[in-house]
Design an enzyme around this catalytic site. Sequence first.
Site, short mmCIF file in Angstrom:
data_model
loop_
_atom_site.label_atom_id
_atom_site.label_comp_id
_atom_site.label_asym_id
_atom_site.label_seq_id
_atom_site.Cartn_x
_atom_site.Cartn_y
_atom_site.Cartn_z
N GLU A 112 20.49 -27.98 -26.75
CA GLU A 112 21.52 -28.89 -26.25
C GLU A 112 21.78 -29.95 -27.30
OE1 GLU A 112 20.23 -30.68 -22.58
OE2 GLU A 112 21.48 -32.43 -22.84
N ASP B 271 23.59 -33.45 -27.36
CA ASP B 271 24.27 -34.52 -26.62
C ASP B 271 25.14 -35.32 -27.56
OD1 ASP B 271 22.97 -33.76 -24.31
OD2 ASP B 271 21.26 -35.06 -24.70
N GLU C 73 26.20 -39.68 -24.18
CA GLU C 73 25.64 -39.97 -22.86
C GLU C 73 25.77 -41.47 -22.74
OE1 GLU C 73 22.50 -37.22 -21.23
OE2 GLU C 73 21.70 -37.80 -23.17
N HIS D 240 18.72 -31.79 -29.15
CA HIS D 240 17.54 -31.25 -28.45
C HIS D 240 17.39 -29.78 -28.82
CE1 HIS D 240 17.10 -34.38 -25.13
NE2 HIS D 240 18.39 -34.51 -25.30
#
Length: 448
Positions: free
Chosen positions: A223, A225, A228, A239
Amino acid sequence: MYRSLVALTFATAVLGQQVGTLTAEKHPSMPMEVCSAAGSCKKENTAVVLDSNWRWTHVTSGYTNCYSGNSWNETACPDGKTCATNCALDGADYAKTYGISSPSSGALKLQFVTKNSDGTNVGSRVYLMASETKYRTFNLLNKEFTLDVDVSKLPCGLNGAVYFSEMDEDGGLSRFPSNKAGAKYGTGYCDSQCPTDIKFINGEANVDGWEAGSGKTGTCCAEMDIWEANLDSAAYTPHPCKVTTQTKCEGVDCGNGDDRYAGLCDKDGCDFNSFRMGVDDFYGTSKTVDTSEPFTVVTQFITDDGTDTGTLSKINRFYVQGGKVIPNSAAAVEGVDAVNHISDGFCKQQKEAFGDNNYFATVGGMATMGKSLEKMVLVLSVWDDTAVSMNWLDSTFPTDADPTKPGVVRGRCDPGAGLPKTVEAAHPDSYVIYSKIRLGAINSTFAA
Ligand SMILES: *[C@@H]1O[C@H](CO)[C@@H](O)[C@H](O)[C@H]1NC(C)=O
Ligand SMILES: *[C@@H]1O[C@H](CO)[C@@H](O)[C@H](O)[C@H]1NC(C)=O
C-alpha cells in the site's frame, strides 16, 4: 494507513459474491488526466466503484439478508464456499445510500455520515475504474501523481484517505472463479494492515471464526498512502509487503497483536507527517498550507537512474496553493537530516530517533515498495477509526506515552475527538472532496 478497521455501521450492509440485480450498478464518472513531459494533459474516461464490503448482500433467490448486524445467516452461510454460492452482491445507490456524489466533472465528494431509508451509512471506500469491469492500474515509477483536495470540512478524528493498493485489476475474478462479481462490484480489496473485516476474500466468505465484524482470515498487499489527512494533520506513507500480489493471510502472516513485526506487510510504514517531523506551523488552518482552502498535492516517485525501469529511491512531496508551489517541510528532529522527502536513509534515521521498529527495512524498504508501484489500484475514502480514534495521525500516540518523547505527538487534535461515537455525533455533516486526478512525467502535472 496505520490501522484500517473501518467503522462499518451501515445497518443492513450485507454481501455475497454472486451478482444481484435489484439495483442497477452505475459507476459515477470521475475522469482523470494523463500528462506528458511538455505539460500537456489528455483526459481519460475513468469512473469509481464502491467497495463490496459496503453493499447489500442477499440470497440469490430473493431479499433475505446473508449478513445483518454483525453476523452471517447460518442457513445461507454455513461455510465460506457455500455462502459465496448462495449470496449475491447488489448494485449501489451511490448518492442516496452512501453519500457519494460528483459536484463537478472530475470531482468526487464523500460524505462522512449519510442517513438513508435503511439506517445510517458511515464512511465509504471507492476505486478508480478504467472500464465497467477493470480497475485502472497505475505504474508510478519515475512518475508523479497529483490531485486537488478540499479537507476544509474534515475535522479531527476523520481521515480522508487517497492511496494505492496492489489489488488484482479484475478484483480477483480470474484468479478466484467462485467470485462472479469482480471489479464491477468492488471486490478484491487488500491493504498493508491485512484487514480481517473483509467479508469475502478470494471468492469465499470470511465466515469461519467471524466475531464482532472480523474473521479469521485477512487480505494483504502493499500500500502506498498518498494522502491521509484532515484539517489538522496529514501524512504520506509507503507500506511494502513480502508479497507482490493480493494474498489471503491467516495466523502470524496477518501480523496482528504480538505478530506485528512478523507478518507479511509493514503495518507501520515509513510516514512523513510534517507535525510529527517537528514542524507544527506548516499544515493546518491558516498555516503555510492553509487547510481552510482547497490545494493541490503532488507526489513524485523518483528512481535511482531517472528511468521507468530504475529502482525507487525517493518519494517527493509538493503542495500548490494560490498559484504558489510549496515544498514539503524539512524534518526538524534531532538525529534526522533536514530532508523533505522519504528515502531508505530518512526512514532509518526517523525510526532510530523515534525508537520505532524499522520493519519497513526488514520487508525490503524502498526497492520492494517500488516493485509494487508498477501495478497499483487507486483508492479514495473517508473513514473514522474504531481501533485507536485516528490518534496515530492527528494526536498523541500511543496515548499513554510521554508526549515530550520524539515522535509521540503527531498533531494538535484532542485524543478524544476521534472516538467514532463522538465524531459521528458531533460532525455527521463532514465531507471531503477529491478532484483533478493527474498522472504524468516528473513536473508535468502542475504549474511550477
Ligand atoms: C436465513 O436465510 C434463510 C434462507 O436461506 C431464510 O429462510 C431465513 O429467514 C434467514 N434468516 C434470517 C435471520 O434472516
Ligand atoms: C520539479 O519542480 C520542482 C519545484 O518547482 C523543482 O524544485 C525541481 O527541480 C523540478 N525537477 C525537475 C526534474 O525538473
